[in-house]
Each structure stands twice: as structure tokens, then as C-alpha cells.
Design a protein around this motif. Structure first.
Motif, PDB file in Angstrom:
ATOM      1  N   ASN A 101      -8.992   4.135   8.564  1.00 61.26           N
ATOM      2  CA  ASN A 101     -10.311   4.213   9.205  1.00 61.26           C
ATOM      3  C   ASN A 101     -10.505   5.476  10.027  1.00 61.26           C
ATOM      4  O   ASN A 101     -11.631   5.788  10.417  1.00 61.26           O
ATOM      5  CB  ASN A 101     -10.547   2.995  10.093  1.00 61.26           C
ATOM      6  CG  ASN A 101     -10.779   1.739   9.291  1.00 61.26           C
ATOM      7  OD1 ASN A 101     -11.209   1.793   8.148  1.00 61.26           O
ATOM      8  ND2 ASN A 101     -10.457   0.588   9.886  1.00 61.26           N
ATOM      9  N   VAL A 112     -24.761   6.674   1.528  1.00 59.59           N
ATOM     10  CA  VAL A 112     -23.419   7.051   1.979  1.00 59.59           C
ATOM     11  C   VAL A 112     -23.265   8.563   1.893  1.00 59.59           C
ATOM     12  O   VAL A 112     -24.046   9.255   1.223  1.00 59.59           O
ATOM     13  CB  VAL A 112     -22.327   6.341   1.164  1.00 59.59           C
ATOM     14  CG1 VAL A 112     -22.450   4.822   1.297  1.00 59.59           C
ATOM     15  CG2 VAL A 112     -22.362   6.757  -0.309  1.00 59.59           C
ATOM     16  N   GLY A 118     -22.790   3.847   9.950  1.00 56.87           N
ATOM     17  CA  GLY A 118     -21.479   4.017  10.570  1.00 56.87           C
ATOM     18  C   GLY A 118     -20.376   3.227   9.896  1.00 56.87           C
ATOM     19  O   GLY A 118     -19.190   3.519  10.095  1.00 56.87           O
ATOM     20  N   ASP A 119     -20.747   2.201   9.111  1.00 60.08           N
ATOM     21  CA  ASP A 119     -19.726   1.414   8.416  1.00 60.08           C
ATOM     22  C   ASP A 119     -19.030   2.247   7.337  1.00 60.08           C
ATOM     23  O   ASP A 119     -19.618   3.167   6.751  1.00 60.08           O
ATOM     24  CB  ASP A 119     -20.356   0.188   7.747  1.00 60.08           C
ATOM     25  CG  ASP A 119     -20.716  -0.905   8.728  1.00 60.08           C
ATOM     26  OD1 ASP A 119     -20.350  -0.777   9.918  1.00 60.08           O
ATOM     27  OD2 ASP A 119     -21.370  -1.884   8.302  1.00 60.08           O
ATOM     28  N   MET A 120     -17.763   1.878   7.076  1.00 57.13           N
ATOM     29  CA  MET A 120     -16.982   2.533   6.026  1.00 57.13           C
ATOM     30  C   MET A 120     -17.017   1.694   4.756  1.00 57.13           C
ATOM     31  O   MET A 120     -16.954   0.466   4.797  1.00 57.13           O
ATOM     32  CB  MET A 120     -15.523   2.682   6.462  1.00 57.13           C
ATOM     33  CG  MET A 120     -15.325   3.478   7.733  1.00 57.13           C
ATOM     34  SD  MET A 120     -15.474   5.239   7.420  1.00 57.13           S
ATOM     35  CE  MET A 120     -14.609   5.884   8.865  1.00 57.13           C
ATOM     36  N   ARG A 133     -13.234   7.034   0.344  1.00 57.55           N
ATOM     37  CA  ARG A 133     -13.798   6.382   1.533  1.00 57.55           C
ATOM     38  C   ARG A 133     -15.008   7.179   1.994  1.00 57.55           C
ATOM     39  O   ARG A 133     -14.941   8.394   2.227  1.00 57.55           O
ATOM     40  CB  ARG A 133     -12.758   6.283   2.637  1.00 57.55           C
ATOM     41  CG  ARG A 133     -13.339   5.713   3.935  1.00 57.55           C
ATOM     42  CD  ARG A 133     -12.374   4.844   4.664  1.00 57.55           C
ATOM     43  NE  ARG A 133     -12.126   3.582   3.952  1.00 57.55           N
ATOM     44  CZ  ARG A 133     -11.738   2.469   4.566  1.00 57.55           C
ATOM     45  NH1 ARG A 133     -11.571   2.437   5.873  1.00 57.55           N
ATOM     46  NH2 ARG A 133     -11.515   1.369   3.863  1.00 57.55           N
ATOM     47  N   CYS A 134     -16.142   6.488   2.093  1.00 53.65           N
ATOM     48  CA  CYS A 134     -17.400   7.096   2.522  1.00 53.65           C
ATOM     49  C   CYS A 134     -17.925   6.337   3.742  1.00 53.65           C
ATOM     50  O   CYS A 134     -17.519   5.215   4.025  1.00 53.65           O
ATOM     51  CB  CYS A 134     -18.445   7.041   1.405  1.00 53.65           C
ATOM     52  SG  CYS A 134     -18.016   7.945  -0.097  1.00 53.65           S
ATOM     53  N   ARG A 135     -18.852   6.960   4.423  1.00 54.43           N
ATOM     54  CA  ARG A 135     -19.490   6.324   5.579  1.00 54.43           C
ATOM     55  C   ARG A 135     -20.972   6.104   5.279  1.00 54.43           C
ATOM     56  O   ARG A 135     -21.634   6.981   4.719  1.00 54.43           O
ATOM     57  CB  ARG A 135     -19.347   7.195   6.829  1.00 54.43           C
ATOM     58  CG  ARG A 135     -19.758   6.497   8.117  1.00 54.43           C
ATOM     59  CD  ARG A 135     -19.634   7.442   9.300  1.00 54.43           C
ATOM     60  NE  ARG A 135     -18.268   7.823   9.555  1.00 54.43           N
ATOM     61  CZ  ARG A 135     -17.416   7.143  10.334  1.00 54.43           C
ATOM     62  NH1 ARG A 135     -17.798   6.016  10.901  1.00 54.43           N
ATOM     63  NH2 ARG A 135     -16.195   7.594  10.538  1.00 54.43           N
ATOM     64  N   THR A 152     -14.782  11.438   6.637  1.00 56.36           N
ATOM     65  CA  THR A 152     -15.331  11.075   5.329  1.00 56.36           C
ATOM     66  C   THR A 152     -16.218  12.189   4.787  1.00 56.36           C
ATOM     67  O   THR A 152     -16.769  12.969   5.568  1.00 56.36           O
ATOM     68  CB  THR A 152     -16.150   9.779   5.428  1.00 56.36           C
ATOM     69  OG1 THR A 152     -17.199   9.962   6.389  1.00 56.36           O
ATOM     70  CG2 THR A 152     -15.267   8.610   5.816  1.00 56.36           C
TER      71      THR A 152
END
Length: 358
Positions: free
Chosen positions: A4, A266, A317-319, A252-254, A8
Motif C-alpha cells: 500500500n 484510476v 484515494g482507494d487502491m 496497483r492503481c489509485r 501508483t
């Protein structure tokens, strides 16, 4: 560092999955007496190529001289350039490569073989040739017809050793009844033509990730060159060659915006994934957290998630993680790959051969 904590977009590898993929194919080739020569176009990382060799690969395959030089300078000592290399600048780098590594080169014409031999001069003895035949894909390779014997003889007369045959069964994604029988007939005729030309094909090099598990059924084949199997991707799953649990690389993107109803944006677009469309099922990748959500569109820096009909409602803001459609072109977009075990980033590698297209 935890997964985390990565900035990203970031390409990361589930190391347990990758090692399982590598071990599975290495075990298969040992069990069936096949030589494994994986294509490094998928990962472009010398450390991962060395890991493949540690597990039993005889050497590696590359397409371009520039990426092969990265591997040779890092200590990889047995390389097949599975590409008809043309041009004076490339031939000069080919000479350097032949001094660093045992080297084989694909060709599909006497004109090419003669030009390479002339360019290498006295160093031509350091390079062996594999003559590519067209097994049905229709890209490169000599036709397996009545002219093949004469063409192989002409190539063998150019002053470089011909050690065998190369083919690429790229047209075989879903193996249908009779497709391997047809391939066996083509290769059988090719072997006969080579022998009539006075060339014993000690090496018959083929294979791809979609067909690797059936390689022992290709009667003349001695070595295989899969590449994507180390990571796998959406298109590999679609061929039936692996399952989603075998996809080792994700990006992994945000989530950066949910302002438009029914949509999340994203921070990974075509400059993160390339714009490779999925062969089956549509979309531009598989969202790990919610596979029912379609990755429906990409701009250069924006990825569009269609949330209609899904209970997945991410917040800015979530991944999220996306399995790419085509992992090879995705890796070529990234400077670094991160190795992750149990959610912790335990390794990282520079993608040393990224962008090397010459």
C-alpha cells in the motif's frame, strides 16, 4: 515497505505465484526431455532471466540485439535471437554479442544469411543459424513446400553453421482437434527437406505460452521458447493455458475520481498498460477487487471503470489492482517491478531492457 505504500501506478509481482509458474514449466520440460529457452520479452530483467536458468533453462530467447546485449552484459551466456536481424549497426552489435555469449540467430533467407556472414567476417563462426519455417502463423519463415530444400541449401552455403529449425505456432491459441496433427506434418516435411539439403536439424525450436503444456506432442520439437508464462495475463487465461490464480503481475492503481455517476477513474491509462485490447471478454484488464467491473476505456493517463451493475463503490484515494491484458507490453512501460510476498515489498528490479526495440 507494504504494498500500500508504493506510489501508483506500480507493477508488482506476487512472488509465490511467479515461482510456481517457473517451477511448473521447468518441471514439465525436464519430465519430457525438452530444452527450455524462455523468451525474456515478458520481463526484460536480467535477474529474472538468471532465475529461469537456475531452475533449468538452457539459455534465453530475445527478439532484439539491444535487449540481448543487456542480458549478455549481465552474464547470460546462451542466447537465441529469434528475429531476422538486419542493418549494419545491428550487425556490429551482433559481433559484440557473439563475443559475450553463445549465440544463435534466426534467418529465413539466403540474402539475410549472406549479409550477416559478410558483416561478421571472421567472427561468423561464433554465430549459429536457425532457419525459420512458417508453421501456419504467416509472419516470418520459409514455406514448407517443394522449394524448401533448395533454400536451406543456399542458406547453408553462406558460410555459417545451420544448427536447426525455428518455428512459432502463434496461430494456435485454442488447440482444436487436428491442429497438432497438422503441425506435426508440417515439421516432419521440414525435417525431411533439411536432411535432403545435407543439414541435420539438431535443434527444432518452437513453442509458446498457450501451447506449452502440449509441447511433448509435437514430435520433432526439441526446445520451447515460452515467455508470458512467468507472469501470465488476461489473454493467457482466455486461451485456457492458465487460471486467474496463475497471474503473477498486477498493476496497483489509485482511484482519483468518482465524480461521474457509475464510473471510477484510476491513475493508470494506456501509458501504464499499453492499449492492448482483450482478445475475449472485452475491456482493458481485469479488476482484481471486483472482476465484474469492466475496465472499459483508457486515455493516456486515465483508466475508466464502469461500476454499473456492481456493488463495488470505491472512493477517491482507494487502491485497486488490475491484471493487464498483455503483460509484455505493460512491463515495457515501467521502470521498476516490485516483488511482493505476503503484502510486503521484499524485492525490486529495474526493467533494464525496457524500450530496447533496436
Amino acid at each position: 515497505m507494504h504494498l500500500n505504500d508504493l506510489d501508483t501506478p506500480a507493477a508488482w509481482i506476487d512472488l509465490e505465484v511467479m515461482e510456481r509458474n517457473l517451477a511448473r514449466l521447468a518441471g514439465y520440460t525436464r519430465a519430457h526431455g525438452l530444452v527450455l529457452r524462455p523468451h525474456i520479452k515478458t520481463h526484460k530483467v536480467p535477474a529474472l532471466a538468471r532465475r529461469q536458468v537456475e531452475l533449468g533453462a538452457a539459455g534465453i530467447t530475445s527478439a532484439k540485439v539491444s535487449e540481448a546485449l543487456v542480458m549478455a552484459r549481465a552474464g547470460l551466456s546462451d542466447i537465441l535471437l529469434a528475429y531476422p536481424v538486419w542493418g549494419a549497426l545491428k550487425w556490429e552489435r551482433l559481433r559484440e554479442l557473439s563475443l559475450l555469449s553463445s549465440l544463435s540467430l534466426a534467418t529465413d533467407s539466403a540474402a539475410h544469411a549472406a549479409a550477416v556472414a559478410d558483416a561478421l567476417g571472421a567472427d561468423r563462426s561464433r554465430v549459429k543459424l536457425l532457419v525459420e519455417v512458417d508453421a501456419g502463423f504467416g509472419r516470418c519463415g520459409l514455406s514448407v513446400d517443394d522449394s524448401l530444400t533448395e533454400q536451406v541449401a543456399r542458406i547453408a552455403g553462406c558460410g555459417m553453421e545451420v544448427s536447426g529449425i525455428m518455428f512459432y505456432p502463434g496461430h494456435l491459441k485454442h488447440l482444436e482437434s487436428g491442429s497438432l496433427d497438422h503441425l506435426n506434418r508440417i515439421l516432419g516435411r521440414a525435417v525431411e527437406a533439411f536432411r535432403r539439403a545435407g543439414v541435420e536439424p539438431r535443434v527444432v525450436s518452437g513453442g509458446s505460452t498457450p501451447t506449452w503444456a502440449h509441447s511433448h506432442l509435437v514430435e520433432a520439437q526439441t526446445e520451447i521458447r515460452p515467455g508470458t508464462y512467468i507472469f501470465n495475463d488476461c489473454n493467457t487465461v482466455d486461451t485456457g493455458a492458465c487460471g486467474w490464480e496463475d497471474c503473477a503481475l498486477r498493476v496497483r492503481c489509485r482511484v482519483v475520481s468518482t465524480a461521474v455517476p457509475g464510473r471510477a477513474i484510476v491513475d493508470g491509462g494506456s501509458k501504464t498498460f499499453s492499449d492492448a485490447a482483450r482478445r475475449e471478454g472485452g475491456g482493458f484488464g481485469r479488476l482484481v477487487q471486483a472482476p465484474e467491473v469492466l475496465c472499459e476505456k483508457m486515455n493516456e493517463e486515465h483508466g475508466y471503470l464502469n461500476l454499473d451493475g456492481s456493488d463495488f463503490h470505491p472512493r477517491p484515494g482507494d487502491m485497486v489492482d488490475v491484471i493487464p491484458n498483455h503483460v509484455c507490453t505493460t512491463v515495457n512501460m515501467h521502470h521498476t517491478l516490485y516483488g511482493v510476498r505476503g503484502g510486503e515489498v521484499v524485492d525490486s528490479w529495474e526493467v533494464a531492457a525496457r524500450g530496447l526495440i533496436q
